[in-house]
Design an enzyme around this catalytic site. Structure first.
Site, mmCIF file in Angstrom:
data_model
loop_
_atom_site.group_PDB
_atom_site.id
_atom_site.type_symbol
_atom_site.label_atom_id
_atom_site.label_comp_id
_atom_site.label_asym_id
_atom_site.label_seq_id
_atom_site.Cartn_x
_atom_site.Cartn_y
_atom_site.Cartn_z
ATOM 1 C CD GLU A 43 -2.886 -1.173 2.313
ATOM 2 O OE1 GLU A 43 -3.205 -0.055 2.774
ATOM 3 O OE2 GLU A 43 -3.439 -2.221 2.656
ATOM 4 C CG ASP A 44 -0.803 4.216 1.359
ATOM 5 O OD1 ASP A 44 -1.638 3.577 0.704
ATOM 6 O OD2 ASP A 44 -1.105 4.909 2.356
ATOM 7 C CB CYS A 82 -6.738 2.255 -0.776
ATOM 8 S SG CYS A 82 -7.695 2.817 0.643
ATOM 9 C CG ASP A 261 -3.089 0.635 -2.221
ATOM 10 O OD1 ASP A 261 -2.016 1.282 -2.178
ATOM 11 O OD2 ASP A 261 -3.905 0.614 -1.269
ATOM 12 C CG HIS A 262 -2.704 4.674 -3.595
ATOM 13 N ND1 HIS A 262 -1.892 5.408 -2.777
ATOM 14 C CD2 HIS A 262 -3.631 4.098 -2.784
ATOM 15 C CE1 HIS A 262 -2.300 5.298 -1.528
ATOM 16 N NE2 HIS A 262 -3.347 4.505 -1.497
#
Length: 554
Positions: A43-44, A82, A261-262
């Site tokens: 994530e992130d 997300c 996810d980004h």
């Protein structure tokens, strides 16, 4: 109670089920043997990896994965946050097209409308349903956050996964059954950058590079360094998952995807559609399918991931999908453009749209009268954000640092990402780039029209179309039809009466039953048998459970 249920799971019949589900006219032959597919997601995180040229990154396991596979240089999420991005990943559809574009729909935000669950068009499914129909065992460990089911419900929904939760694992499948598995780590999430006195620092903050849109202060350097520390920690976790594959003799038969996810969970990255918020690392290891150590510069969007997995598994693609395969024999020509959107972020409304080709990024601000930065309580806990707010209030931000704190936005932004990777020099008013601006503007407008962008629809009005009267619709309870009888056996068909509903069934009696996806009629035998069924329409409340068949004799 002894129960025998005969399922038709040979490939020709599975093909028939997929034709009925997707509306296609036929199926390609299933590959033999079908590959396992594993998503390792974090994530992130932007591409802050050694294999992407980041010399501060300590990521030997991820770098080795890239050495054994292909590294994509231009992979992008469809949002800088997300939940909308994950909606795109699981459906192969743009969030703006299915009403999943606001962050996040499943939580209340003061006086704003909601919470509610997104109700996608009836044909839209989690792509894992098509995999299950084709005989794959699907597991998710453990984050979902798709907008159309409660984030507290690990089933998400029950038809999408054989298992979803902290214990979900490919090991629980039948012997020889191919699997699609997701393992997600929150180690690099935005919240893990907040100081933790129990964690020892790894990277010296004096070594980090500070982007020009940040002030170069100890607070900012410390946050960036902590982000690198978390990346190093998540790399060890990636190594442990890959070691499990190796130890079980599955490495050569499993296609492994690694991605985030980004982009980075830092201010002006997360929640934004600059490259810092949407460009992600993407590495795919496919033994025998891609050249080890190769690099692919094609544009890849999150809407392409589901179609790519389906094509790798030999599953026909439903016609409604907006993504396209980028890997396997079914891969289409490389994209010319990728697209991204920013809408409500927690308690703050905005609307921005972006289109990017291999070099230029165009952004349209639909609320130019609103400032970039407004209060978002969760984001504002970040020390760097507090530092930015403090320095802005005292008038100490200068040059690129001050751009994000302007009280209005330009209607259009245009960036040359090769010369200006941080996207701080807006070229929209430059006569030298007028042709580029016109081309990118036209592409964005065409995309918004083609996907039926719902961004201009007030959220309250959109909710009313999904949940009339703000009441969550309920999926109708499935019914059963007896198709034939033979001795102590009968063939039963399950029927859902809600448009777009899928049906899950089980013969287990306990609360921890394994719910299977219904695709074909069931032949139930022996004197007394029980089949439980539930219908699922995304965004609706799940149906009441039905005992669709009980007792053959008599």
């Amino acid at each position: 109670m002894k129960i025998r249920i005969r399922l038709f799971v040979d490939y020709p019949t599975t093909c028939l089920a997929l034709v009925l589900i997707t509306g296609l006219t036929g199926c390609a032959e299933a590959p033999e043997p079908r590959p396992n597919i594993l998503w390792i997601t974090v994530e992130d995180m932007s591409p802050r990896l050694g294999v992407y040229g980041d010399t501060l990154s300590s990521t030997p396991h991820i770098d080795q994965l890239a050495a054994e596979g292909v590294r994509y240089t231009h992979a992008f999420s469809v949002s800088g946050v997300c939940a909308p991005s994950r909606a795109a990943l699981i459906t192969g559809m743009y969030p703006t097209s299915i009403g999943a574009h606001h962050m996040r729909t499943t939580m209340a935000h003061g006086d704003l409308p909601g919470p509610y669950l997104t109700v996608p068009p009836p044909e839209v499914k989690a792509f894992t349903e098509y995999l299950r129909a084709a005989g794959y065992y699907t597991t998710n460990n453990a984050k979902t956050d798709y907008q159309f089911a409660p984030i507290t419900d690990s089933r998400q929904p029950v038809t999408a996964w054989d298992e979803s939760g902290r214990d979900a694992h490919w090991r629980n499948r039948r012997p020889g059954q191919p699997f699609f598995a997701v393992f997600n780590s929150t180690r690099t999430h935005e919240s893990r950058v907040w100081p933790d006195p129990d964690e020892e620092a790894i990277l010296d903050p004096r070594l980090v590079d500070v982007p020009p849109y940040y002030p170069d202060t100890p607070v900012v350097r410390a946050d960036i360094a902590r982000h690198y520390d978390n990346i190093a920690r998540v790399d060890r976790w990636v190594g442990s998952i890959l070691a499990e594959l190796e130890d079980e003799g599955l490495a050569d038969s499993t296609i492994v995807f690694f991605f985030s996810d980004h982009g980075d969970g830092l201010p002006r990255a997360k929640r934004w559609i600059y490259d810092s918020g949407i460009r992600v690392p993407l590495i795919v290891r496919w033994p025998g399918g891609v050249a080890p150590g190769s690099v692919d510069d094609r544009l890849v969007s999150f809407v392409d991931f589901g179609p790519t997995v389906l094509s790798l598994a030999g599953v026909p693609l439903p016609e409604h999908l907006q993504g396209r395969p980028f890997l396997s024999e079914a891969a289409t020509a490389p994209r010319e453009y990728v697209f991204a959107a920013r809408d409500r972020m927690d308690e703050v409304y905005d609307m921005m749209r972006a289109v990017r080709d291999g070099r230029y990024k165009y952004i349209r601000n639909f609320y130019p009268e609103r400032p970039y930065v407004r209060t978002i309580a969760y984001r504002d806990r970040m020390p760097t954000m507090q530092e930015l707010l403090r320095l802005n209030a005292s008038g100490e931000l200068t040059g690129p640092q001050a751009l994000w704190f302007r009280q209005t936005k330009p209607t259009e932004e245009l960036y040359d990402t090769q010369r200006d990777p941080h996207e701080i020099h807006n070229l929209a008013d430059s006569a030298a780039y007028a042709d580029v601006l016109a081309r990118m503007r036209a592409e964005l407008e065409s995309w918004m029209t083609n996907v039926g962008d719902l961004g201009a629809v007030p959220e309250a009005d959109m909710i009313e179309t999904m949940w009339p009267g703000r009441v969550q619709p309920v999926t109708a309870t499935p019914k059963s039809e007896v198709l034939s009888r033979e001795g102590e056996c009968m063939t039963v068909r399950l029927v859902g009466e809600t448009d777009g509903a899928s049906i899950a069934y089980t013969t287990d009696l306990g609360d921890d039953a394994h719910w299977m996806l219904y695709t074909n009629p069931l032949t139930v035998c022996v004197g007394s048998a029980l089949v439980r069924a539930r219908a699922v329409r995304y965004g609706y409340r799940e149906s009441e459970e039905a005992v669709v068949y009980y007792g053959v004799r008599g």
